[in-house]
Design an enzyme around this catalytic site. Structure first.
Site, short mmCIF file in Angstrom:
data_model
loop_
_atom_site.label_atom_id
_atom_site.label_comp_id
_atom_site.label_asym_id
_atom_site.label_seq_id
_atom_site.Cartn_x
_atom_site.Cartn_y
_atom_site.Cartn_z
N GLY A 1 0.84 -1.20 0.00
CA GLY A 1 0.00 0.00 0.00
C GLY A 1 0.87 1.24 0.00
N GLY B 1 4.00 0.69 2.33
CA GLY B 1 4.93 -0.35 1.88
C GLY B 1 5.45 -0.10 0.47
NE ARG C 1 -14.72 10.83 9.69
CZ ARG C 1 -13.69 10.43 8.95
NH1 ARG C 1 -12.87 9.52 9.40
NH2 ARG C 1 -13.49 10.96 7.76
#
Lengths: 670, 247
Positions: free
Chosen positions: A61, A64, A350
């Site tokens: 991702g 990485g 949230r």
């Protein structure tokens, strides 16, 4: 204030307390000089010596992929692993909103210090100051790097980059690429990575899953991986190992994570001695498409920008819940966020929006299909917005989200109110790392969502992409060289005792999973675990519930190793076997999350303990007792039938959080 | 809903596969296509039969990992990815044929899972801009005219799923490759390598066993992201320029 917590010294026999962590290896001096100082003091590796040094990176991702490309460019020998069929599938790709950077292109008063301040505050004062400052400091470099790679950020007519405000901050510092920012950033990192594959500095291993960490001489020296196509168990040795394997939201079964997202790489390292930091910190996002039935395999997030114009409500009376919402009169509707929070209304943060949705559904006033005993959904209604702005304006602003909703639910949100429900989205916890992103195992580094470091108890919007790329492009490559400069380490033979033992453990585990031949599928265990976690370690946690969850998980884990059914063989592509290994690890992680949530007798960010709330129902922190990182050490326990042993009583190591540059305050939304 | 499924089963790359018929009952129209297959797999597992192998990951239409030929159409009857296709797009009692992507350059690994690593190798051949970490100028140093930025973005939306190849009668990877050539070629940063890029990528594409492009347009029609066919003209233009200038 409501504070009905039990006595803080009681551990219920679930954990023990070990030595504190005194040093995080951050250099001294003023906060804005620390990173420069660290980069200067980190030892250098002569370019001619770099190719003799090898680094394994698990995950492709943003964290990485960026690290693999950058270390490859520097000349190190990199081995990059992912379980997907190509590095470009990593779940960073699904991020929609944007990436923060303190560029101050809008000249609206943004600065590195302000981004630092917002991130520490947003994390409810449970993040480490030194790491967060560095994150803000390198944020501007990320945008430069991505533009140079050809990432097509949104632009204005003059050809310069556009910004928007995001996640409740007061400056416009978010760079974006329509609703596909994660995709575009990931493709940029992927292309940089493929360039290094072509150059021969990076070896790419796709459809490979790390199943064990190799430790030798006290250092992380490699991994055992399974080739998911041939089933071969492979041994890979290196001078250092980097885990960039993402978050563990799939412990809840249903989450916005990808199907394959898992905790195995980090959990295997945890079992081998890496501390796990703050495992209970989970972000639950309020605007997801609700569960439609027992078949549901994952949940889909819609941008929370919808709350800018949509009004959230449920029927006042339970008996109205299965009516056509358009037939429910205005006076019979409960716009509960507007009622409870008159000043913030539908735009509360949230965590609050999520928790209140759960509360009204628990009261039996949810809408949509029955899931178990309750309807799990609330209306997000655009009727007023359409009346006020016109349908065309609503379509221009939210058209792509409405289309996505219509495709998944089969309902037309221009005609019928949308239904939404909160879903697990991101995990702030992860392997504990020091300032250098090194775990408690020398030579094992952890980046991106896989580590615990930067977001405290709550992550702000557009900050995950920033952290992944900061770690991958700029932080890790500078800190890992200080470690690699001590190498190359002694040659480690694949038949050495430590290596053979790690390999044998993987083989035994694989054979065991295939030989049980019980009655229940892997998914049925995963769903049951997910239900336990969601019920007792989700949006609201209590001592009673967590204690119950721990017992339930232990029972389920015992049954798993006795009664799971995994068909097929070990020497082919076997997706049931892959899932079984991942669920086995989730069954241990889930218990640790509950223990962490049980021990943290306060509410902070995404961790809400019902016993610790203000009169307004907001999170009540206890800075005098809990301003620390909980870093958990694994203790093995002999257990029949579980290869490698069971899970014993974990040991808590506290890293005290000291705030030198920011003053601690109670978050307020008034 | 009750359905008849004819699914391609193949144990390994070298096995001879065949279509196997399954009856599935009590399918909800609200299920996604892949959730319907999840249900089938749970039932097969309960009966002691090995589940059908298929790829998927994000299940929100962006990672590009899923992809099935559904009754002869790549990703099925709607213009979307397989994971975003829902059972309400089918009729009760319908027979649905499910096959893997069919292309020489995408060998079958097992059942519905194929090997698309040829796409990675095309990108390795030049689908990037050489910009080492840390060497970048300020992001505002080179403004990009909005029309170019917008066209680059449209091309950059490709998710690398391979539907274009599966839909093409020649199994050509032209749309995939052209999308990348267009994305990078529209940007000022992409100019220095523009000519070398297209020559190298086309050579790799051909060597991987993809077919030639005959401008039929099935690719663009099947593309879940709506990559327009005109990116192919851009590639052809760049390739001609490159070859004429001796690349």
């Amino acid at each position: 204030m409501t504070d009905t917590l039990s006595t803080p010294t009681d551990t219920f026999g679930k954990w023990t307390i070990g030595e504190g962590i005194a040093d995080t290896k951050a250099p001294g001096g003023p906060i804005d000089a620390k990173w420069t100082k660290r980069k200067f003091e980190a030892a250098l590796v002569n370019p001619a010596n770099r190719r003799k040094l090898s680094v394994i990176i698990v995950g492709t991702g943003l964290a990485g992929g960026a690290a693999a490309a950058t270390l490859g460019e520097a000349g190190y020998h990199v081995k990059s692993f992912c379980f997907q069929d190509t590095p470009r599938r990593a779940h960073s790709i699904a991020a929609q909103g944007g990436i923060n950077a303190a560029k101050n292109y809008k000249e609206d008063g943004d600065s590195v210090f302000r981004l630092f301040y917002d991130t520490v505050k947003g994390g409810d004062y449970r993040a480490r100051e030194t790491n967060v400052y560095r994150l803000a400091e390198v944020s501007a470099n990320i945008i430069d790097q991505c533009v140079a790679q050809g990432v097509p950020f949104a632009r204005e007519y003059g050809g310069l980059l556009d910004n928007r405000s995001f996640g409740g901050v007061q400056v416009s510092r978010t760079f974006y690429a329509r609703g596909q920012t994660g995709q575009q950033l990931l493709i940029g990192a992927y292309q940089a990575l493929e360039r290094q594959v072509a150059a021969g500095t990076v070896e790419q291993f796709v459809r490979h899953e790390m199943l064990e960490l190799i430790i030798s001489g006290g250092r992380a020296r490699g991994i055992i991986a399974r080739d998911l196509v041939t089933g071969e168990i492979e041994t890979h040795i290196a001078d250092a190992v980097v885990l960039a394997s993402g978050g563990y939201g799939n412990v809840f079964f249903l989450s916005t994570n990808a199907m394959g997202s898992n905790v195995t790489a980090t959990w295997r390292a945890h079992r081998k001695g890496a501390y796990f930091g703050n495992p209970c910190y989970t972000q639950i996002h309020p605007t997801c498409i609700p569960v439609s039935g027992d078949h549901q395999s994952k949940l889909t997030l819609m941008s929370e920008s919808l709350r800018n114009d949509g009004r959230i409500w449920v029927p006042k009376r339970r008996e109205d819940c299965d009516k056509d919402p358009r037939q429910i009169a205005e006076e019979d509707r409960d716009y509960y966020l507007e009622r409870i929070y008159p000043s913030f209304g539908n735009l509360v943060p949230r965590d609050i929006a999520s928790r209140q949705a759960k509360n009204v559904c628990d009261e039996g006033r949810g809408v949509g299909p029955m899931v178990g005993d309750f309807r799990r959904g609330v209306y997000l209604d655009f009727a007023d917005a359409i009346a006020r702005m016109g349908k065309a304006a609503v379509e221009a602003k939210y058209g792509n989200l409405f289309d996505m909703y219509a495709r998944i639910t089969g309902e037309n949100p221009y005609e019928v109110p949308m239904r939404i429900y909160p879903a697990v989205h991101y995990t702030m916890g992860g392997l504990w790392v020091d300032y250098d992103l090194q775990s408690s195992i020398p030579g094992l580094f952890v980046t991106g969502e896989a580590n615990f470091s930067d977001h405290g108890a709550n992550r702000l919007g557009a900050s995950a992409l920033m952290q992944g790329l900061a770690d991958g492009y700029f932080v890790l490559p500078n800190t890992i060289r200080d470690y690699l400069a001590k190498g190359p380490f002694d040659k480690l033979d694949v038949d050495a005792a430590d290596v053979a033992a790690a390999r044998a453990e993987v083989q035994e585990r694989t054979e065991r999973l295939l030989s049980i031949q019980g009655e229940r599928s892997v998914d049925s265990f995963h769903k049951e675990l997910g239900n336990i976690m969601w019920e007792y370690c989700g949006m609201e946690r209590t001592e009673e519930g967590l204690l119950k969850a721990i017992d339930l998980i232990r029972g389920l884990r015992e049954e798993f190793w006795r009664n799971v059914r995994v068909l097929g063989s070990a020497d082919t592509l076997n997706q049931s076997l892959e899932k079984a290994g991942r669920v086995a690890d989730f069954l241990e992680l889930g218990e640790l999350m509950c223990i962490d949530a049980l021990h943290r007798r306060e509410s902070c960010g995404g961790h809400f303990r019902a016993e610790s709330q203000t009169e307004d129902g907001e999170a009540l922190r206890h800075d005098d007792q809990f301003a620390y990182v909980a870093a958990w050490e694994f203790t093995p326990e002999a257990a029949d039938g579980i290869p490698g042993g069971g899970m014993g009583t974990p040991v808590l190591h506290k890293e005290d959080l000291t705030y030198e540059f920011i003053e601690l305050k109670q978050r307020s939304y008034k | 809903m009750n359905l008849t499924l004819k699914i391609w089963r193949q144990n390994g790359p070298r096995d001879k596969g065949s279509l196997v018929t399954y009856q599935v009952e009590d399918i909800s129209p609200d299920m996604s296509f892949l959730e319907m297959l999840d249900v089938l797999n749970e039932r097969l597992n309960a009966k002691g039969e090995e589940p059908v192998a298929f790829d998927s990951d994000c299940r929100e239409g962006i990672c590009g990992m899923c992809g099935l030929m559904i009754s002869g159409e790549a990703h099925g009857p709607e213009k979307t990815t397989t994971c975003q296709l829902h059972m309400r797009s089918f009729r009760d009692g319908e027979t649905i044929t499910i096959e893997p992507w069919r292309a020489e350059a995408f060998p079958i690994i097992r059942d519905l899972v194929v090997d698309r690593s040829a796409f990675d190798r095309i990108i390795q051949a030049g689908g990037f801009i050489s910009a080492n970490t840390g060497s970048a100028p300020d992001a505002h140093a080179a403004p990009v005219p909005k029309p170019n930025a917008d066209r680059a973005f449209v091309a950059a939306e490709c998710i690398g799923c391979g539907a274009c190849v599966a839909a093409c009668p020649n199994a050509s990877g032209m749309l995939f490759m052209s999308a990348k050539v267009t994305h990078l070629g529209e940007l000022p940063q992409g100019q220095p390598e523009r000519m070398a890029r297209v020559v190298s990528m086309v050579a790799t594409h051909d060597a991987e066993g993809f077919g030639g492009c005959t401008n039929l347009g099935e690719c663009s029609k099947a593309c879940p992201k709506g990559i327009p066919q005109d990116v192919i003209s851009t590639l052809n233009h760049d390739l001609r320029m490159a070859l004429q200038s001796g690349h």
